[in-house]
Design a protein around this motif. Sequence first.
Motif, PDB file in Angstrom:
ATOM      1  N   GLY A  78       0.802  -1.219   0.000  1.00  0.00           N
ATOM      2  CA  GLY A  78       0.000   0.000   0.000  1.00  0.00           C
ATOM      3  C   GLY A  78       0.832   1.265   0.000  1.00  0.00           C
ATOM      4  O   GLY A  78       0.303   2.361  -0.214  1.00  0.00           O
ATOM      5  N   HIS A  79       2.138   1.135   0.218  1.00  0.00           N
ATOM      6  CA  HIS A  79       3.029   2.296   0.172  1.00  0.00           C
ATOM      7  C   HIS A  79       3.566   2.535  -1.236  1.00  0.00           C
ATOM      8  O   HIS A  79       4.348   3.470  -1.443  1.00  0.00           O
ATOM      9  CB  HIS A  79       4.204   2.115   1.137  1.00  0.00           C
ATOM     10  N   THR A  80       3.189   1.673  -2.177  1.00  0.00           N
ATOM     11  CA  THR A  80       3.578   1.906  -3.569  1.00  0.00           C
ATOM     12  C   THR A  80       2.390   2.527  -4.301  1.00  0.00           C
ATOM     13  O   THR A  80       1.237   2.352  -3.900  1.00  0.00           O
ATOM     14  CB  THR A  80       3.984   0.597  -4.274  1.00  0.00           C
ATOM     15  N   ALA A  81       2.679   3.226  -5.385  1.00  0.00           N
ATOM     16  CA  ALA A  81       1.607   3.906  -6.120  1.00  0.00           C
ATOM     17  C   ALA A  81       0.589   2.906  -6.646  1.00  0.00           C
ATOM     18  O   ALA A  81      -0.625   3.059  -6.451  1.00  0.00           O
ATOM     19  CB  ALA A  81       2.221   4.717  -7.257  1.00  0.00           C
ATOM     20  N   ALA A  82       1.072   1.874  -7.325  1.00  0.00           N
ATOM     21  CA  ALA A  82       0.150   0.886  -7.896  1.00  0.00           C
ATOM     22  C   ALA A  82      -0.566   0.118  -6.793  1.00  0.00           C
ATOM     23  O   ALA A  82      -1.779  -0.123  -6.871  1.00  0.00           O
ATOM     24  CB  ALA A  82       0.920  -0.069  -8.808  1.00  0.00           C
ATOM     25  N   GLY A  83       0.167  -0.271  -5.778  1.00  0.00           N
ATOM     26  CA  GLY A  83      -0.431  -1.041  -4.690  1.00  0.00           C
ATOM     27  C   GLY A  83      -1.500  -0.260  -3.952  1.00  0.00           C
ATOM     28  O   GLY A  83      -2.533  -0.816  -3.559  1.00  0.00           O
ATOM     29  N   HIS A  84      -1.262   1.033  -3.781  1.00  0.00           N
ATOM     30  CA  HIS A  84      -2.258   1.881  -3.120  1.00  0.00           C
ATOM     31  C   HIS A  84      -3.566   1.886  -3.906  1.00  0.00           C
ATOM     32  O   HIS A  84      -4.654   1.719  -3.346  1.00  0.00           O
ATOM     33  CB  HIS A  84      -1.706   3.308  -2.990  1.00  0.00           C
ATOM     34  N   ASN A  85      -3.466   2.065  -5.222  1.00  0.00           N
ATOM     35  CA  ASN A  85      -4.682   2.115  -6.030  1.00  0.00           C
ATOM     36  C   ASN A  85      -5.352   0.748  -6.127  1.00  0.00           C
ATOM     37  O   ASN A  85      -6.586   0.652  -6.149  1.00  0.00           O
ATOM     38  CB  ASN A  85      -4.356   2.654  -7.425  1.00  0.00           C
ATOM     39  N   ILE A  86      -4.558  -0.305  -6.183  1.00  0.00           N
ATOM     40  CA  ILE A  86      -5.157  -1.651  -6.205  1.00  0.00           C
ATOM     41  C   ILE A  86      -5.912  -1.902  -4.905  1.00  0.00           C
ATOM     42  O   ILE A  86      -7.064  -2.385  -4.919  1.00  0.00           O
ATOM     43  CB  ILE A  86      -4.073  -2.722  -6.420  1.00  0.00           C
ATOM     44  N   GLN A  87      -5.329  -1.576  -3.785  1.00  0.00           N
ATOM     45  CA  GLN A  87      -6.024  -1.814  -2.515  1.00  0.00           C
ATOM     46  C   GLN A  87      -7.297  -0.970  -2.415  1.00  0.00           C
ATOM     47  O   GLN A  87      -8.323  -1.436  -1.913  1.00  0.00           O
ATOM     48  CB  GLN A  87      -5.079  -1.549  -1.334  1.00  0.00           C
ATOM     49  N   GLN A  88      -7.234   0.279  -2.908  1.00  0.00           N
ATOM     50  CA  GLN A  88      -8.449   1.115  -2.888  1.00  0.00           C
ATOM     51  C   GLN A  88      -9.531   0.505  -3.769  1.00  0.00           C
ATOM     52  O   GLN A  88     -10.708   0.465  -3.391  1.00  0.00           O
ATOM     53  CB  GLN A  88      -8.107   2.531  -3.370  1.00  0.00           C
ATOM     54  N   ALA A  89      -9.141   0.012  -4.934  1.00  0.00           N
ATOM     55  CA  ALA A  89     -10.115  -0.607  -5.840  1.00  0.00           C
ATOM     56  C   ALA A  89     -10.705  -1.874  -5.226  1.00  0.00           C
ATOM     57  O   ALA A  89     -11.897  -2.156  -5.372  1.00  0.00           O
ATOM     58  CB  ALA A  89      -9.446  -0.926  -7.178  1.00  0.00           C
ATOM     59  N   TRP A  90      -9.876  -2.651  -4.528  1.00  0.00           N
ATOM     60  CA  TRP A  90     -10.366  -3.868  -3.854  1.00  0.00           C
ATOM     61  C   TRP A  90     -11.456  -3.501  -2.834  1.00  0.00           C
ATOM     62  O   TRP A  90     -12.454  -4.203  -2.715  1.00  0.00           O
ATOM     63  CB  TRP A  90      -9.211  -4.574  -3.163  1.00  0.00           C
ATOM     64  N   LEU A  91     -11.225  -2.388  -2.137  1.00  0.00           N
ATOM     65  CA  LEU A  91     -12.229  -1.939  -1.169  1.00  0.00           C
ATOM     66  C   LEU A  91     -13.479  -1.415  -1.878  1.00  0.00           C
ATOM     67  O   LEU A  91     -14.609  -1.755  -1.498  1.00  0.00           O
ATOM     68  CB  LEU A  91     -11.636  -0.831  -0.278  1.00  0.00           C
ATOM     69  N   ASP A  92     -13.266  -0.606  -2.922  1.00  0.00           N
ATOM     70  CA  ASP A  92     -14.401   0.006  -3.619  1.00  0.00           C
ATOM     71  C   ASP A  92     -15.323  -1.064  -4.209  1.00  0.00           C
ATOM     72  O   ASP A  92     -16.550  -0.915  -4.204  1.00  0.00           O
ATOM     73  CB  ASP A  92     -13.904   0.926  -4.746  1.00  0.00           C
ATOM     74  N   LEU A  93     -14.743  -2.132  -4.737  1.00  0.00           N
ATOM     75  CA  LEU A  93     -15.543  -3.168  -5.391  1.00  0.00           C
ATOM     76  C   LEU A  93     -15.802  -4.378  -4.487  1.00  0.00           C
ATOM     77  O   LEU A  93     -16.382  -5.364  -4.937  1.00  0.00           O
ATOM     78  CB  LEU A  93     -14.878  -3.622  -6.699  1.00  0.00           C
ATOM     79  N   GLU A  94     -15.372  -4.294  -3.239  1.00  0.00           N
ATOM     80  CA  GLU A  94     -15.602  -5.384  -2.269  1.00  0.00           C
ATOM     81  C   GLU A  94     -15.229  -6.736  -2.871  1.00  0.00           C
ATOM     82  O   GLU A  94     -16.034  -7.671  -2.926  1.00  0.00           O
ATOM     83  CB  GLU A  94     -17.053  -5.366  -1.785  1.00  0.00           C
ATOM     84  N   VAL A  95     -13.985  -6.820  -3.312  1.00  0.00           N
ATOM     85  CA  VAL A  95     -13.509  -8.009  -4.012  1.00  0.00           C
ATOM     86  C   VAL A  95     -13.458  -9.235  -3.108  1.00  0.00           C
ATOM     87  O   VAL A  95     -13.801 -10.342  -3.515  1.00  0.00           O
ATOM     88  CB  VAL A  95     -12.099  -7.740  -4.601  1.00  0.00           C
ATOM     89  N   VAL A  96     -13.059  -9.035  -1.866  1.00  0.00           N
ATOM     90  CA  VAL A  96     -12.658 -10.171  -1.021  1.00  0.00           C
ATOM     91  C   VAL A  96     -13.854 -11.003  -0.583  1.00  0.00           C
ATOM     92  O   VAL A  96     -14.890 -10.470  -0.204  1.00  0.00           O
ATOM     93  CB  VAL A  96     -11.902  -9.644   0.215  1.00  0.00           C
ATOM     94  N   GLN A  97     -13.663 -12.335  -0.613  1.00  0.00           N
ATOM     95  CA  GLN A  97     -14.635 -13.225   0.018  1.00  0.00           C
ATOM     96  C   GLN A  97     -13.973 -13.818   1.254  1.00  0.00           C
ATOM     97  O   GLN A  97     -13.830 -13.144   2.266  1.00  0.00           O
ATOM     98  CB  GLN A  97     -15.152 -14.266  -0.971  1.00  0.00           C
ATOM     99  N   CYS A  98     -13.452 -15.054   1.214  1.00  0.00           N
ATOM    100  CA  CYS A  98     -12.819 -15.583   2.439  1.00  0.00           C
ATOM    101  C   CYS A  98     -11.501 -14.889   2.736  1.00  0.00           C
ATOM    102  O   CYS A  98     -11.066 -14.817   3.870  1.00  0.00           O
ATOM    103  CB  CYS A  98     -12.612 -17.094   2.344  1.00  0.00           C
ATOM    104  N   GLY A  99     -10.826 -14.419   1.682  1.00  0.00           N
ATOM    105  CA  GLY A  99      -9.619 -13.639   1.853  1.00  0.00           C
ATOM    106  C   GLY A  99      -8.312 -14.392   1.716  1.00  0.00           C
ATOM    107  O   GLY A  99      -7.260 -13.770   1.590  1.00  0.00           O
TER     108      GLY A  99
END
Length: 159
Positions: A78-99
């Motif tokens: 999450g401290h990288t530019a791409a990783g930050h946006n990927i994690q935000q997108a994962w939250l926005d789209l509620e990607v995770v199920q069991c995780g």
Amino acid sequence: MAFEIKVNGVKHSVDVDGDTSLLWVLRDVLGMTGTKFGCGMALCGACTVHLGGIATRSCVTTIDSIGDAAITTIEAIGHTAAGHNIQQAWLDLEVVQCGYCQSGQIMSASALLASNSNPNDSDIDDAMSGNICRCGTYVRIREAIKHAAKLPAATKKEG
Ligand code: FES
Ligand code: FES
């Protein structure tokens, strides 16, 4: 034997056999349990980390093969530019199920976005095909990667 490695910008000296996998060094020696064990045979992607920015299966990467390549794990992506946006997108789209697979999914997706700012379906399939999800979150993962590509560029630097 002692090996010097750099994980998430921090140097560590680890005293293990040279054929010890990076996965077990991270989890058992350094106590970084965000990187998951799935198959142990480079077949599922749960253990994915970045080695010199490249998505790498840590379960089949021996500690004596790493040299001075920088290691990045889910704890710091999450401290990288791409990783930050990927994690935000994962939250926005509620990607995770069991995780269970998701740290590996995020690491592969972040490596893709860092090297390709606008991936198409084929690019996503190529980058993500080695990451298995028993919960079948593949459709949301694909949409989240596209969503991440449209988010404003994060100002954080790769580390
Ligand atoms: S645990 Fe490494 S690929 Fe499955
Ligand atoms: S979210 Fe459950 S295995 Fe992928």
